[in-house]
Design an enzyme around this catalytic site. Sequence first.
Site, PDB file in Angstrom:
ATOM      1  N   ILE A  66      -9.635  -2.127 -12.246  1.00  0.00           N
ATOM      2  CA  ILE A  66     -10.669  -1.103 -12.201  1.00  0.00           C
ATOM      3  C   ILE A  66     -10.078   0.109 -11.482  1.00  0.00           C
ATOM      4  O   ILE A  66      -9.405  -0.045 -10.459  1.00  0.00           O
ATOM      5  CB  ILE A  66     -11.950  -1.602 -11.506  1.00  0.00           C
ATOM      6  N   ALA A  67     -10.291   1.286 -12.045  1.00  0.00           N
ATOM      7  CA  ALA A  67      -9.771   2.499 -11.404  1.00  0.00           C
ATOM      8  C   ALA A  67     -10.508   3.722 -11.939  1.00  0.00           C
ATOM      9  O   ALA A  67     -11.026   3.718 -13.050  1.00  0.00           O
ATOM     10  CB  ALA A  67      -8.274   2.657 -11.644  1.00  0.00           C
ATOM     11  N   GLU A  99      -9.476  -9.373  -6.978  1.00  0.00           N
ATOM     12  CA  GLU A  99      -8.502  -9.253  -5.900  1.00  0.00           C
ATOM     13  C   GLU A  99      -8.363  -7.770  -5.571  1.00  0.00           C
ATOM     14  O   GLU A  99      -8.381  -6.940  -6.473  1.00  0.00           O
ATOM     15  CB  GLU A  99      -7.132  -9.805  -6.304  1.00  0.00           C
ATOM     16  N   ASN A 104      -6.551  -1.462   0.884  1.00  0.00           N
ATOM     17  CA  ASN A 104      -7.443  -0.576   0.136  1.00  0.00           C
ATOM     18  C   ASN A 104      -8.849  -0.607   0.735  1.00  0.00           C
ATOM     19  O   ASN A 104      -9.792  -1.173   0.171  1.00  0.00           O
ATOM     20  CB  ASN A 104      -7.462  -0.978  -1.346  1.00  0.00           C
ATOM     21  N   TYR A 111     -16.934  -2.642  -2.680  1.00  0.00           N
ATOM     22  CA  TYR A 111     -17.228  -4.008  -3.100  1.00  0.00           C
ATOM     23  C   TYR A 111     -18.229  -4.665  -2.154  1.00  0.00           C
ATOM     24  O   TYR A 111     -19.146  -5.358  -2.594  1.00  0.00           O
ATOM     25  CB  TYR A 111     -15.944  -4.842  -3.201  1.00  0.00           C
TER      26      TYR A 111
END
Length: 141
Positions: A66-67, A99, A104, A111
């Site tokens: 995801i980005a 993960e 980060n 999250y």
Amino acid sequence: MEIDDLEAVYEIESASFPNTSWNIESFLRELTANQFAYYFVLEKEDRVVGYCGVWLVIDQSQITTIAVDRREQGNGYGRQLLQHAKEYAGRSADILSLEVSIDNDRAMKLYEKEGFLYGGIRKDYYGPGKDAHVMWVSLNE
């Protein structure tokens, strides 16, 4: 995500994860050969600004990647992608995991806000000395 999106997705991927990025062939294989893979893009004015990949296997799911384009970060697009992944996976899965690099902090905070809990550490997940937190969220509570 469609094959025509791969160039834009790879551009975001390689800028977001310069030392561990997937290559275009990896994304292509996911789109064309992995029956458990589902990939989404987020567009703004017909331009890909983010993407997310999910594997769905029986009653469990995992975010594979995801980005968001660095120029578009801070606009809530990461949260939109994450919420879409949770909603999509929740149709058939009970758990969604991922993960994330232990370095980060920005992603981990997102999250956590979305209900993900810490499940442990994967040593050397991103290469020697580059560990990842395993995080998961229950989707049907």
